[in-house]
Design an enzyme around this catalytic site. Structure first.
Site, PDB file in Angstrom:
ATOM      1  N   ASP A  10       0.881  -1.154   0.000  1.00 38.49           N
ATOM      2  CA  ASP A  10       0.000   0.000   0.000  1.00 38.49           C
ATOM      3  C   ASP A  10       0.938   1.228   0.000  1.00 38.49           C
ATOM      4  O   ASP A  10       2.118   1.093   0.345  1.00 38.49           O
ATOM      5  CB  ASP A  10      -0.850  -0.059   1.276  1.00 38.49           C
ATOM      6  N   LEU A  11       0.449   2.385  -0.365  1.00 39.92           N
ATOM      7  CA  LEU A  11       1.342   3.554  -0.460  1.00 39.92           C
ATOM      8  C   LEU A  11       1.202   4.484   0.752  1.00 39.92           C
ATOM      9  O   LEU A  11       2.079   4.546   1.608  1.00 39.92           O
ATOM     10  CB  LEU A  11       1.035   4.307  -1.767  1.00 39.92           C
ATOM     11  N   ASP A  12       0.061   5.156   0.818  1.00 38.83           N
ATOM     12  CA  ASP A  12      -0.161   6.143   1.871  1.00 38.83           C
ATOM     13  C   ASP A  12      -0.253   5.437   3.236  1.00 38.83           C
ATOM     14  O   ASP A  12      -1.101   4.576   3.432  1.00 38.83           O
ATOM     15  CB  ASP A  12      -1.473   6.892   1.561  1.00 38.83           C
ATOM     16  N   THR A  18       1.554  10.730   3.191  1.00 40.27           N
ATOM     17  CA  THR A  18       0.810  11.744   2.445  1.00 40.27           C
ATOM     18  C   THR A  18      -0.558  12.014   3.084  1.00 40.27           C
ATOM     19  O   THR A  18      -1.284  12.900   2.638  1.00 40.27           O
ATOM     20  CB  THR A  18       0.624  11.311   0.965  1.00 40.27           C
ATOM     21  N   LYS A  46      -8.917   7.259   5.723  1.00 40.35           N
ATOM     22  CA  LYS A  46      -7.656   6.587   5.359  1.00 40.35           C
ATOM     23  C   LYS A  46      -7.916   5.300   4.589  1.00 40.35           C
ATOM     24  O   LYS A  46      -8.718   4.461   5.011  1.00 40.35           O
ATOM     25  CB  LYS A  46      -6.817   6.324   6.613  1.00 40.35           C
ATOM     26  N   SER A 115      -2.132   0.471  -4.456  1.00 43.21           N
ATOM     27  CA  SER A 115      -2.639   1.671  -3.763  1.00 43.21           C
ATOM     28  C   SER A 115      -3.943   2.154  -4.371  1.00 43.21           C
ATOM     29  O   SER A 115      -4.099   2.155  -5.593  1.00 43.21           O
ATOM     30  CB  SER A 115      -1.596   2.788  -3.877  1.00 43.21           C
ATOM     31  N   ALA A 116      -4.856   2.613  -3.515  1.00 48.23           N
ATOM     32  CA  ALA A 116      -6.138   3.160  -3.984  1.00 48.23           C
ATOM     33  C   ALA A 116      -5.961   4.528  -4.636  1.00 48.23           C
ATOM     34  O   ALA A 116      -6.873   5.033  -5.285  1.00 48.23           O
ATOM     35  CB  ALA A 116      -7.094   3.279  -2.799  1.00 48.23           C
ATOM     36  N   LYS A 146     -11.009  -1.526  -1.728  1.00 48.21           N
ATOM     37  CA  LYS A 146     -10.729  -2.383  -0.579  1.00 48.21           C
ATOM     38  C   LYS A 146     -11.930  -2.268   0.371  1.00 48.21           C
ATOM     39  O   LYS A 146     -12.462  -1.174   0.488  1.00 48.21           O
ATOM     40  CB  LYS A 146      -9.460  -1.909   0.156  1.00 48.21           C
ATOM     41  N   GLU A 170       0.056  -3.226   4.745  1.00 45.26           N
ATOM     42  CA  GLU A 170      -1.106  -2.324   4.778  1.00 45.26           C
ATOM     43  C   GLU A 170      -1.250  -1.585   6.100  1.00 45.26           C
ATOM     44  O   GLU A 170      -0.915  -2.135   7.142  1.00 45.26           O
ATOM     45  CB  GLU A 170      -2.393  -3.158   4.596  1.00 45.26           C
ATOM     46  N   ASP A 171      -1.791  -0.356   6.035  1.00 47.03           N
ATOM     47  CA  ASP A 171      -2.035   0.401   7.269  1.00 47.03           C
ATOM     48  C   ASP A 171      -3.522   0.632   7.537  1.00 47.03           C
ATOM     49  O   ASP A 171      -3.866   1.338   8.468  1.00 47.03           O
ATOM     50  CB  ASP A 171      -1.332   1.773   7.211  1.00 47.03           C
TER      51      ASP A 171
END
Ligand code: MG
Length: 217
Positions: A10-12, A18, A46, A115-116, A146, A170-171
């Site tokens: 995942d990115l953020d 970000t 988020k 990432s979304a 997701k 993932e966060d």
């Protein structure tokens, strides 16, 4: 258990921080619409898609709007968010990002982004980490958000691996569910209380750099 030879990030909240810029841009939109939007309320956004985030924001402000108006507001928020992204520097990388990606690459683990965010390619470019990835699956490539596993199944497919050969980092709770729904191992970046359901937890990738996980041999 199959050998894990693929890592999907995942990115953020996992690789980059970000979330604060998403928050500032949504807060600015809320202010224009005449209400305050708190950091605590922002937690609900988020890992959630742009349009769903807007809907949650409008519910908080008790504001009703038609689809055309919603599109305009989402676009406005994105323009403000992209202004922040254009000023991103290495400080936006979360602890351990580059070191862990380097280690995985050295151990021949295939790496994909899941990432979304529709802005994911821009963020990776700005932070000079695009070259670590064998495949990029972002908000432009998916139809279902997701916790639907679509994003991670497409990520695994893009690196030519079976889901059981991949681990997802993932966060968000929705993201952990998506990974498990897709038959993958999930590492939660954060605490079990906030994001239940993962197979393993770490505060950040820096913590994982010092562990044997995925890096034996
Ligand atoms: Mg995230």
């Amino acid at each position: 258990m199959s050998e894990i030879i693929g890592a999907i990030f995942d990115l953020d909240g996992v690789l980059v921080d970000t979330a604060k810029y998403h928050y500032l841009a949504w807060k600015r939109l809320a202010a224009e619409l005449g209400f305050n939007f708190t950091e605590k309320e922002n937690e609900q956004l988020k890992g959630v898609s742009r349009m769903r985030s807007l809907e949650i924001l409008l519910e908080i402000g008790n504001i009703h709007a038609n689809e055309k108006q919603k599109e305009e507001w989402a676009q406005k928020k994105n323009e403000w968010y992209v202004e922040y992204l254009n000023r991103l520097d290495k400080d936006a990388l979360l602890p351990g990002t580059e070191k862990y990606l380097e280690k995985l690459q050295k151990h021949c683990i295939k790496i994909a982004l899941g990432s979304a965010s529709k802005n994911a390619p821009l963020i990776l470019e700005k932070l000079h980490i695009t070259s670590f990835f064998n495949a990029l699956i972002d908000g432009n490539c998916i139809e279902k958000a997701k916790p639907d596993p679509e994003i991670f199944l497409k990520s695994a497919e893009a690196i030519h691996l079976q889901p059981k050969e991949c681990v997802v980092f993932e966060d968000s709770e929705a993201g952990i569910c998506a990974a498990k729904n897709g038959g993958m191992m999930a590492v939660g970046i954060g605490s079990q209380e906030i994001i239940p359901g993962a197979d393993l937890y770490a505060a950040n990738l820096s913590e994982l750099c010092n562990k044997k996980f995925l890096l034996e041999g």
